[in-house]
Scaffold this motif. Structure first.
Motif, mmCIF file in Angstrom:
data_model
loop_
_atom_site.group_PDB
_atom_site.id
_atom_site.type_symbol
_atom_site.label_atom_id
_atom_site.label_comp_id
_atom_site.label_asym_id
_atom_site.label_seq_id
_atom_site.Cartn_x
_atom_site.Cartn_y
_atom_site.Cartn_z
ATOM 1 N N PRO A 343 -23.683 -3.123 -18.945
ATOM 2 C CA PRO A 343 -21.958 -3.743 -19.426
ATOM 3 C C PRO A 343 -21.160 -4.762 -18.229
ATOM 4 C CG PRO A 343 -22.421 -1.297 -19.027
ATOM 5 C CD PRO A 343 -23.969 -2.028 -18.987
ATOM 6 N N PRO A 344 -20.528 -5.184 -17.870
ATOM 7 C CA PRO A 344 -19.731 -6.024 -17.177
ATOM 8 C C PRO A 344 -20.187 -5.467 -15.775
ATOM 9 C CG PRO A 344 -17.947 -5.710 -18.775
ATOM 10 C CD PRO A 344 -19.334 -4.516 -19.557
ATOM 11 N N TRP A 345 -20.695 -6.508 -15.871
ATOM 12 C CA TRP A 345 -20.499 -5.820 -13.661
ATOM 13 C C TRP A 345 -19.249 -5.577 -12.597
ATOM 14 C CZ3 TRP A 345 -18.338 -10.061 -13.840
ATOM 15 C CH2 TRP A 345 -18.605 -10.750 -14.073
ATOM 16 N N ASP A 363 -17.796 -1.339 -23.608
ATOM 17 C CA ASP A 363 -18.629 -0.938 -23.052
ATOM 18 C C ASP A 363 -18.323 -0.750 -21.816
ATOM 19 O OD1 ASP A 363 -18.855 -3.976 -22.544
ATOM 20 O OD2 ASP A 363 -21.026 -4.142 -23.268
ATOM 21 N N ALA A 364 -17.843 -1.321 -21.235
ATOM 22 C CA ALA A 364 -17.587 -1.034 -19.915
ATOM 23 C C ALA A 364 -16.813 0.293 -19.568
ATOM 24 C CB ALA A 364 -16.470 -2.133 -19.509
ATOM 25 N N LYS A 365 -15.440 0.977 -21.110
ATOM 26 C CA LYS A 365 -14.561 1.879 -20.819
ATOM 27 C C LYS A 365 -15.383 2.578 -22.149
ATOM 28 C CE LYS A 365 -12.676 -0.348 -17.847
ATOM 29 N NZ LYS A 365 -12.616 -0.084 -16.354
ATOM 30 N N PHE A 410 -10.567 -7.526 -26.218
ATOM 31 C CA PHE A 410 -10.131 -9.130 -25.930
ATOM 32 C C PHE A 410 -9.529 -8.953 -24.853
ATOM 33 C CE2 PHE A 410 -5.921 -7.620 -27.807
ATOM 34 C CZ PHE A 410 -5.620 -8.382 -26.875
ATOM 35 N N MET A 411 -10.088 -9.984 -24.687
ATOM 36 C CA MET A 411 -8.852 -10.461 -22.806
ATOM 37 C C MET A 411 -8.089 -11.702 -22.817
ATOM 38 S SD MET A 411 -11.109 -10.275 -19.051
ATOM 39 C CE MET A 411 -12.092 -11.141 -19.531
ATOM 40 N N PHE A 412 -6.419 -11.497 -22.572
ATOM 41 C CA PHE A 412 -5.730 -12.895 -22.330
ATOM 42 C C PHE A 412 -5.864 -12.947 -20.564
ATOM 43 C CE2 PHE A 412 -2.401 -11.259 -25.110
ATOM 44 C CZ PHE A 412 -3.485 -11.158 -26.249
HETATM 45 O O1 LIG Z 1 -12.983 -6.336 -16.634
HETATM 46 C C1 LIG Z 1 -13.509 -6.908 -18.225
HETATM 47 O O2 LIG Z 1 -13.814 -5.764 -18.415
HETATM 48 C C2 LIG Z 1 -13.966 -8.302 -18.808
HETATM 49 C C3 LIG Z 1 -14.838 -8.607 -18.393
HETATM 50 C C4 LIG Z 1 -15.781 -8.499 -19.058
HETATM 51 C C5 LIG Z 1 -17.804 -9.011 -18.673
HETATM 52 O O3 LIG Z 1 -18.113 -8.734 -19.153
HETATM 53 C C6 LIG Z 1 -17.490 -10.321 -17.426
HETATM 54 C C7 LIG Z 1 -16.423 -9.661 -16.510
HETATM 55 C C8 LIG Z 1 -15.012 -9.487 -17.056
HETATM 56 O O4 LIG Z 1 -14.101 -9.472 -16.392
#
Ligand SMILES: O=C(O)Cc1cc(O)ccc1O
Ligand SMILES: [Fe+2]
Length: 453
Positions: A343-345, A363-365, A410-412
């Motif tokens: 997952p994201p670090w 996947d991070a949450k 998604f991310m803005f």
């Molecule tokens: O923070 C987040 O969930 C978004 C994000 C996802 C990722 O795979 C790496 C960096 C990041 O900011």
């Protein structure tokens, strides 16, 4: 009323699933006519135009912008826009805020919201905007607004144009039809629509009520990111962007023209539909894109790459590599990296991150708090990363190839810090406990066990 079905320069339907109502490509010099011969040939401004149309240019960039960023279209319309411009009165913009809008001061903690329920009251797309954050300064043409939208009724004889920003709409529930000056675009969750600034639209429901996210881009128009060493293919491919063919309304009926300009909303009574463009050509036009067409590229041996590899569209700033906004998605993909925390670090990012979830699990949450229709804000340099559930799973699970399926987050992401709106700070959907999720992580350090845990 003689609403015309799109005709004229129709692209051939192809095996790509291209509907005959759209043309394929990103930033092309398109041309389309809803009546044969409506488009002047070989010139923009003949002394008189076919069918008694008026010629009008809409410029999305300065006239003098370099070719790569020069955007304009020529519209051949029943009435020029000056005839659709009435005596404007200021109207209440509701919960729509425009940067700079420093309404509340909050501690530097991560924020997350449960999905805001769709209100029961009748709300058009314009009335149903709920600003969550603003960043930068719309007057300086830098930054963005991150909004939720709710639509429980169609716009009827109401038309809207936004001079403050380009609008990237991410539906999360319910399908929408955007009747635009350039033609008709239909979108459903999983797809996006982008309306350039200054383009007139009327938004209709295609069924039940709709909810979603809106990124209002005050800065440089969204474009495709460079692929660098990835090469000529993958990520968002230009052919999957769809721009509508010309379609016009020759409708004389009382209506309202709504204009967002300078952070305020204005209304004028008009007597005809301004969606009266019979033919057009140019590279400044609305488009849609199915996010499931995105071909993700990622680590195929080890490590977790920066999320910039998932950039669908980017709004550049004057500083190379420093986006005004990156629109990034986290969609279905295989995770195959060996000996890797997948997952994201944990990280701190000088860019600020507003996230939403269209469907599935992010996947991070995995702990359950980030729900479809919800949102999160990890502002400039605020520490964040996987919740305890995601960390423990990812640290202990067997690293077989694993497919993330049925997911679309998604991310803005913007270079500017985001200011939280009063609405976002006061809605009951704000999760009061989210700021403390990091403190649930366990300490695993043991100076007597040098081997990895
Ligand atoms: O923070 C987040 O969930 C978004 C994000 C996802 C990722 O795979 C790496 C960096 C990041 O900011
Ligand atoms: Fe992040």
């Amino acid at each position: 009323m003689t609403d015309q079905a799109p005709s004229g320069l129709r692209p051939a339907a192809t095996g790509s699933g291209l509907s005959p109502g759209y043309m394929s490509g990103f930033g092309n010099g398109f041309e389309s006519e809803a009546l044969p011969g409506a488009l002047p040939v070989g010139r923009n401004s003949p002394q008189t135009c076919p069918y008694g149309l008026y010629a009008e240019q809409i410029s999305g960039s300065p006239f003098t912008a370099p070719r790569t960023t020069n955007e304009r279209s020529w519209l051949y319309r029943i009435r020029p826009t000056v005839m659709h411009w009435g005596a404007f009165r200021k109207v209440d913009a509701g919960f729509w805020r425009t940067a700079p809008a420093p309404e509340v001061e909050l501690p530097p903690a991560p924020l997350r919201w449960d999905p805001v329920p769709i209100p029961a009251e009748p709300l058009s797309f314009v009335e149903g905007i709920r600003t969550m954050t603003t960043a930068g300064d719309a007057g300086a043409q830098a930054g963005m607004g991150a909004h939720l939208f709710f639509a429980t009724r169609s716009m009827q004889d109401e038309y809207f144009t936004n001079a403050d920003g380009e609008m990237l709409v991410v539906p999360q529930e319910g399908a929408l039809r955007f009747r635009t000056e350039f033609g008709v675009i239909e979108v459903a969750p999983g797809e996006i629509v982008v309306i350039p600034r200054g383009v007139k639209v009327a938004v209709e429901l295609l069924g039940g009520p709709a909810r979603g996210y809106l990124c209002e881009n005050y800065g440089g128009a969204f474009t495709l990111p460079e692929r660098g060493p990835i090469g000529a293919n993958c990520l968002a491919n230009p052919r999957d962007f769809l721009t509508p063919v010309a379609a016009y309304e020759d409708r004389d009926a009382p209506g309202t023209m709504l204009v967002k300009w300078g952070g305020t909303l204005w209304a004028a009574e008009i007597a005809h539909s301004p969606l009266d463009v019979v033919a057009w050509h140019g590279n400044y036009a609305p488009y849609k894109y199915d996010l499931r067409r995105f071909s993700p590229v990622g680590p195929i041996l080890f490590d977790h790459a920066d999320p910039s590899i998932f950039t669908v569209l980017t709004s550049p700033s004057e500083t190379p590599g420093t986006a005004n906004i990156d629109f990034v998605i986290f969609s279905d993909r295989w995770l195959v990296a060996e000996n890797t925390f997948r997952p994201p670090w944990y990280h701190l990012n000088v860019m600020s991150e507003f996230m939403g979830l269209v469907y599935g699990v992010y996947d991070a949450k995995t702990g359950g708090g980030f729900r479809p229709g919800g949102a999160s804000l990890h502002n400039t340099l605020l520490p964040h990363g996987p919740d305890v559930d995601a960390f423990e799973r990812a640290s202990t699970s067997e690293l077989k190839p694993h497919k993330l399926e049925g997911t679309l987050a998604f991310m803005f992401e913007t270079r500017f810090p985001q200011k939280v709106s009063r609405f976002a700070a006061e809605t009951p959907s704000l999760q009061k406990e989210y700021g403390a999720y990091g403190r649930k992580l366990a300490k695993h350090f043991d100076p007597n066990r040098p081997e990895a845990r």
